[in-house]
Write an enzyme that holds these catalytic residues in place. Structure first.
Site, PDB file in Angstrom:
ATOM      1  N   TYR A  55      94.206  13.191  -6.282  1.00  0.00           N
ATOM      2  CA  TYR A  55      95.019  14.318  -5.818  1.00  0.00           C
ATOM      3  C   TYR A  55      96.203  14.546  -6.765  1.00  0.00           C
ATOM      4  O   TYR A  55      96.457  13.740  -7.661  1.00  0.00           O
ATOM      5  CB  TYR A  55      95.508  14.029  -4.387  1.00  0.00           C
ATOM      6  CG  TYR A  55      95.994  15.253  -3.664  1.00  0.00           C
ATOM      7  CD1 TYR A  55      95.211  16.390  -3.571  1.00  0.00           C
ATOM      8  CD2 TYR A  55      97.259  15.284  -3.065  1.00  0.00           C
ATOM      9  CE1 TYR A  55      95.664  17.530  -2.912  1.00  0.00           C
ATOM     10  CE2 TYR A  55      97.718  16.408  -2.398  1.00  0.00           C
ATOM     11  CZ  TYR A  55      96.916  17.526  -2.337  1.00  0.00           C
ATOM     12  OH  TYR A  55      97.370  18.650  -1.679  1.00  0.00           O
ATOM     13  N   ASN A 126      96.183  24.815   6.073  1.00  0.00           N
ATOM     14  CA  ASN A 126      95.279  25.915   5.725  1.00  0.00           C
ATOM     15  C   ASN A 126      95.783  27.322   6.087  1.00  0.00           C
ATOM     16  O   ASN A 126      95.739  28.209   5.222  1.00  0.00           O
ATOM     17  CB  ASN A 126      93.883  25.626   6.279  1.00  0.00           C
ATOM     18  CG  ASN A 126      93.287  24.397   5.597  1.00  0.00           C
ATOM     19  OD1 ASN A 126      93.381  24.243   4.398  1.00  0.00           O
ATOM     20  ND2 ASN A 126      92.715  23.481   6.381  1.00  0.00           N
ATOM     21  N   SER A 153      85.305  28.239   4.612  1.00  0.00           N
ATOM     22  CA  SER A 153      86.291  27.156   4.731  1.00  0.00           C
ATOM     23  C   SER A 153      87.380  27.557   5.722  1.00  0.00           C
ATOM     24  O   SER A 153      87.504  28.734   6.089  1.00  0.00           O
ATOM     25  CB  SER A 153      86.924  26.895   3.360  1.00  0.00           C
ATOM     26  OG  SER A 153      87.701  28.009   2.972  1.00  0.00           O
ATOM     27  N   ARG A 175      77.627  30.528   0.658  1.00  0.00           N
ATOM     28  CA  ARG A 175      76.419  29.970   0.029  1.00  0.00           C
ATOM     29  C   ARG A 175      75.282  29.802   1.041  1.00  0.00           C
ATOM     30  O   ARG A 175      74.205  29.371   0.674  1.00  0.00           O
ATOM     31  CB  ARG A 175      76.739  28.647  -0.670  1.00  0.00           C
ATOM     32  CG  ARG A 175      77.356  27.594   0.236  1.00  0.00           C
ATOM     33  CD  ARG A 175      77.582  26.278  -0.496  1.00  0.00           C
ATOM     34  NE  ARG A 175      78.115  25.279   0.407  1.00  0.00           N
ATOM     35  CZ  ARG A 175      78.170  23.992   0.151  1.00  0.00           C
ATOM     36  NH1 ARG A 175      77.742  23.532  -1.010  1.00  0.00           N
ATOM     37  NH2 ARG A 175      78.669  23.145   1.023  1.00  0.00           N
ATOM     38  N   GLY A 240      91.365  25.599  -5.151  1.00  0.00           N
ATOM     39  CA  GLY A 240      90.502  24.465  -4.838  1.00  0.00           C
ATOM     40  C   GLY A 240      89.384  24.394  -5.851  1.00  0.00           C
ATOM     41  O   GLY A 240      89.184  25.323  -6.653  1.00  0.00           O
ATOM     42  N   TRP A 265      99.338  25.773  -5.193  1.00  0.00           N
ATOM     43  CA  TRP A 265      99.356  24.502  -4.473  1.00  0.00           C
ATOM     44  C   TRP A 265     100.412  24.607  -3.379  1.00  0.00           C
ATOM     45  O   TRP A 265     101.597  24.798  -3.687  1.00  0.00           O
ATOM     46  CB  TRP A 265      99.691  23.367  -5.443  1.00  0.00           C
ATOM     47  CG  TRP A 265      99.501  21.994  -4.879  1.00  0.00           C
ATOM     48  CD1 TRP A 265      98.673  21.630  -3.863  1.00  0.00           C
ATOM     49  CD2 TRP A 265     100.157  20.795  -5.315  1.00  0.00           C
ATOM     50  NE1 TRP A 265      98.752  20.278  -3.635  1.00  0.00           N
ATOM     51  CE2 TRP A 265      99.657  19.737  -4.514  1.00  0.00           C
ATOM     52  CE3 TRP A 265     101.087  20.505  -6.294  1.00  0.00           C
ATOM     53  CZ2 TRP A 265     100.083  18.426  -4.660  1.00  0.00           C
ATOM     54  CZ3 TRP A 265     101.511  19.192  -6.442  1.00  0.00           C
ATOM     55  CH2 TRP A 265     101.006  18.156  -5.641  1.00  0.00           C
ATOM     56  N   MET A 266      99.969  24.534  -2.140  1.00  0.00           N
ATOM     57  CA  MET A 266     100.887  24.717  -1.008  1.00  0.00           C
ATOM     58  C   MET A 266     102.025  23.694  -1.033  1.00  0.00           C
ATOM     59  O   MET A 266     103.158  24.003  -0.662  1.00  0.00           O
ATOM     60  CB  MET A 266     100.097  24.620   0.309  1.00  0.00           C
ATOM     61  CG  MET A 266     100.848  25.130   1.522  1.00  0.00           C
ATOM     62  SD  MET A 266     101.220  26.893   1.445  1.00  0.00           S
ATOM     63  CE  MET A 266     102.797  26.941   2.284  1.00  0.00           C
TER      64      MET A 266
END
Ligand SMILES: NC(=O)c1ccc[n+]([C@@H]2O[C@H](COP(=O)([O-])OP(=O)(O)OC[C@H]3O[C@@H](n4cnc5c(N)ncnc54)[C@H](OP(=O)(O)O)[C@@H]3O)[C@@H](O)[C@H]2O)c1
Length: 329
Positions: A55, A126, A153, A175, A240, A265-266
């Protein structure tokens, strides 16, 4: 002192190998802290990355994983004012995969009792990521289109619902064909099973409407497909890399179409946005939730003792929602 049960890792590596459940003593909350009896915590892709050591920040070992969660204030430390036992709070990580936590009160966000523990436990990562990406890069006008991959997601589902509530349209790439109907019900304007020829069908899908923002959580060929759907000057935001493939952007898109590429990036966004802006964003998200316009579906809830099964399920393809840990179980 009180008892706590929590997951811990002493070295980075595959979660199934390095995590263990421990029972320990938790000291009383220190100055400025509250002790939260934790109710729920989510299992996100970033949790796997943190435990694996891949990460954006490295854990200080030994570490308790968990990047978000929710619970009820149980005790307040010296100097903490305006907080009372019984308040439901959103608790940021790290360390939420535990039955209790001492955490700085200033880092917690109180939510109205009508907000359940499950939504509160998913409110840090999220929904704010979706909200911020829709607001920080392009000033979207009513009727503008946003294109995104990984639309199934949790972030993708929030993007669909927030965009719908604010008057923006979404083109969603998936997908799995069975996801098409599911996302249409959420308010998606278009859902397409992803293939490299999709940009050629774009006009038929959007009616020629401006596609100004692209959100990429996959990388590789999928990122190229999203980028090819953007109109001139469109912005591609990568947040992501589910395929673990590098970005593949055709040179001509940058040269001739003036496509701009950004990362998001949060965690970094929280560091720069300020407490007031954060509170205002949470308030808007809670308002949308209570109005029935924003929800994050839950796939399954596992007790903390069932963490291994929870992680297995969280890694499965085609989950219709988030995996949560029941920290009281
Ligand atoms: N940058 C940030 O601040 C930030 C914040 C939040 C999340 N994220 C990232 O956003 C991404 C989504 O997170 P989430 O919690 O919303 O995800 P999630 O709810 O756990 O869902 C995972 C998503 O990834 C898709 N997926 C999995 N493997 C894939 C592959 N190899 N190729 C294409 N798609 C694949 C899944 O598709 P199926 O439904 O078909 O299985 C699903 O849409 C993750 O990469 C996460 O790390 C970043």
């Amino acid at each position: 002192m009180t008892e706590v049960r929590r997951l811990v890792f002493d070295r980075v590596g595959p979660p199934a190998e390095v995590l263990r459940l421990e029972e320990a003593e938790l000291p009383d909350p220190g100055p400025g802290q509250v002790r939260v009896r934790m109710e729920r915590a989510s299992v996100n892709p970033a949790d796997f990355n943190l435990i694996e050591g891949t990460y954006g920040v490295k854990p200080t070992l030994p570490a308790v994983p968990g990047n978000e969660g929710a619970g009820v204030v149980e005790a307040v430390g010296p100097g903490v004012e305006g907080w009372a036992a019984g308040d439901r709070v959103v608790v940021p990580g790290p360390g939420t995969w535990a039955s209790r936590m001492n955490v700085e009160a200033a880092r917690c966000t109180r939510v109205p009792p009508a907000v359940g523990a499950e939504f509160a436990a998913m409110l840090t990562v999220n929904p704010p990521t979706a909200w911020a990406m829709l607001h920080e890069f392009v000033r979207l006008e009513p009727g503008d289109w946003v294109v995104q991959n990984a639309a199934t997601s949790a972030v993708g589902r929030c993007v669909i619902q927030i965009a719908r509530a604010l008057g923006w349209k979404t083109l969603n790439l998936v997908r799995r064909p069975e996801a098409v109907a599911e996302l249409a019900v959420l308010g998606a304007d278009a859902v397409e099973v992803e293939d490299a020829a999709l940009p050629k069908r774009l006009r038929a899908i959007t009616g020629g409407g401006p596609v100004r923002l692209g959100l990429n959580a996959v990388g590789g060929e999928s990122a190229a497909t999203v980028a090819k759907c953007l109109g001139p000057g469109g912005v591609l935001v990568t947040y992501g890399a589910m395929s673990r493939q590098p970005l593949k952007i055709p040179n001509g898109l940058l040269i001739f179409n003036d496509i701009r590429c950004h990362g998001f990036w949060m965690t970094r966004h929280y560091q720069t946005m300020g407490a007031e802006a954060k509170e205002a964003m949470f308030a808007r998200l809670v308002e949308l939730h209570l109005a029935g316009k924003l929800a994050v579906p839950v796939d399954a809830v596992f007790p903390l003792s069932g963490w291994a099964a929870a992680l297995l399920r969280a890694g499965a393809e085609g989950r219709p929602g988030k995996v949560l840990l029941d920290l009281e179980g």
